[in-house]
Design an enzyme around this catalytic site. Structure first.
Site, PDB file in Angstrom:
ATOM      1  N   THR A  44       8.873  -4.610 -25.336  1.00  0.00           N
ATOM      2  CA  THR A  44       8.315  -3.676 -24.095  1.00  0.00           C
ATOM      3  C   THR A  44       7.443  -2.557 -24.168  1.00  0.00           C
ATOM      4  O   THR A  44       7.099  -2.897 -25.679  1.00  0.00           O
ATOM      5  CB  THR A  44      10.247  -2.929 -23.901  1.00  0.00           C
ATOM      6  OG1 THR A  44      10.170  -1.694 -24.921  1.00  0.00           O
ATOM      7  CG2 THR A  44      11.158  -3.748 -22.974  1.00  0.00           C
ATOM      8  N   VAL A  46       6.777   0.593 -24.563  1.00  0.00           N
ATOM      9  CA  VAL A  46       6.639   1.534 -25.287  1.00  0.00           C
ATOM     10  C   VAL A  46       6.602   0.952 -26.101  1.00  0.00           C
ATOM     11  O   VAL A  46       6.742   1.120 -27.483  1.00  0.00           O
ATOM     12  CB  VAL A  46       6.881   2.692 -25.208  1.00  0.00           C
ATOM     13  CG1 VAL A  46       7.037   4.168 -25.225  1.00  0.00           C
ATOM     14  CG2 VAL A  46       6.275   3.169 -23.574  1.00  0.00           C
ATOM     15  N   CYS A  47       8.005   0.655 -26.798  1.00  0.00           N
ATOM     16  CA  CYS A  47       8.557   0.351 -28.254  1.00  0.00           C
ATOM     17  C   CYS A  47       7.107  -0.743 -28.771  1.00  0.00           C
ATOM     18  O   CYS A  47       7.898  -0.712 -29.941  1.00  0.00           O
ATOM     19  CB  CYS A  47      10.046  -0.957 -27.087  1.00  0.00           C
ATOM     20  SG  CYS A  47      10.819  -0.157 -27.134  1.00  0.00           S
ATOM     21  N   SER A  48       7.247  -1.542 -28.100  1.00  0.00           N
ATOM     22  CA  SER A  48       5.709  -2.351 -28.484  1.00  0.00           C
ATOM     23  C   SER A  48       4.665  -1.191 -29.386  1.00  0.00           C
ATOM     24  O   SER A  48       4.601  -1.157 -31.231  1.00  0.00           O
ATOM     25  CB  SER A  48       5.431  -3.672 -28.809  1.00  0.00           C
ATOM     26  OG  SER A  48       6.034  -4.265 -27.716  1.00  0.00           O
ATOM     27  N   MET A  51       6.432   0.253 -32.731  1.00  0.00           N
ATOM     28  CA  MET A  51       6.709  -0.740 -33.741  1.00  0.00           C
ATOM     29  C   MET A  51       5.631  -0.585 -34.556  1.00  0.00           C
ATOM     30  O   MET A  51       5.815  -0.403 -35.515  1.00  0.00           O
ATOM     31  CB  MET A  51       7.754  -1.391 -33.273  1.00  0.00           C
ATOM     32  CG  MET A  51       8.840  -1.499 -33.136  1.00  0.00           C
ATOM     33  SD  MET A  51      10.006  -0.507 -34.246  1.00  0.00           S
ATOM     34  CE  MET A  51      10.282   0.419 -33.797  1.00  0.00           C
TER      35      MET A  51
END
Length: 157
Positions: A44, A46-48, A51
Site C-alpha cells: 500500500t 503509505v506503508c511502502s 518502510m
C-alpha cells in the site's frame, strides 16, 4: 495500550528475511534496542513510503545500536515479496494471527474496505531490558511517524 515504561509484550513470530525464520523479542533485545514499526499492510502506498523511509534510516539506526523490524498481518511470503518489491534490507515480522497486535492493543479496521483487525501505524522502541522506551501510535493510517524522533529514541534507549 502499551506505553513508555511498560514491559514490552514478548512474542515469537515468523520473520520474513528473504527466507522465513522466526524471531523472539526477548532474544532480539539482547543485541540492543529494537524498533518495532507496525504498519497496516504490504503493497500500500503509505506503508511502502514508510518502510522505504525506515530503510533509508537503517544505517543511522544501526549506528545507534538498534535493530529495526516492520510488523504487519501479512504472511511472511507476502512480506518477502514486499521486501523485494520495495528494496527493503531489514526484516519484517508476520503477525498473521494478530497476537502481537492484540498484545500491544493496536487493532483497527478499514470497515469500508471489509478489512478488519489490522495494525495501527505505530512505532515502539524497546530497550535492551525489554522496556518500552518510546511509543507513537496514530489513529490516522495516512500519517507517518517522525523518523528523527524515532532515531533519537533509539539512540537514547
Amino acid at each position: 495500550m502499551v506505553s513508555v515504561g511498560d514491559e514490552a509484550p514478548d512474542f515469537t513470530a515468523p520473520l520474513a528475511n528473504g527466507d522465513v525464520d522466526e524471531v523472539t523479542l526477548s532474544e532480539a533485545v539482547d543485541d540492543g534496542p529494537v524498533v518495532l514499526a507496525f504498519f497496516p499492510g504490504a503493497f500500500t502506498s503509505v506503508c511502502s513510503d514508510e518502510m522505504e523511509t525506515f530503510d533509508d534510516k537503517l544505517e543511522e539506526l544501526a549506528d545507534a545500536g538498534a535493530t529495526l523490524y516492520g510488523v504487519s498481518i501479512d504472511t511472511p511470503f507476502a512480506q518477502n515479496a514486499f521486501r523485494d518489491d520495495a528494496g527493503l534490507t531489514f526484516d519484517l515480522i508476520s503477525d498473521n494471527d494478530r497476537d502481537i497486535i492484540d498484545a500491544y492493543d493496536l487493532s483497527m479496521d478499514f470497515a469500508a474496505l471489509g478489512v478488519h483487525n489490522l495494525a495501527k501505524r505505530s512505532v515502539f522502541v524497546v530497550d535492551d531490558d525489554g522496556v518500552v522506551a518510546y511509543e507513537w501510535v496514530s489513529d490516522d493510517p495516512g500519517v507517518e511517524p517522525d523518523y528523527d524522533e524515532v532515531l533519537e529514541a533509539a539512540r537514547a534507549a
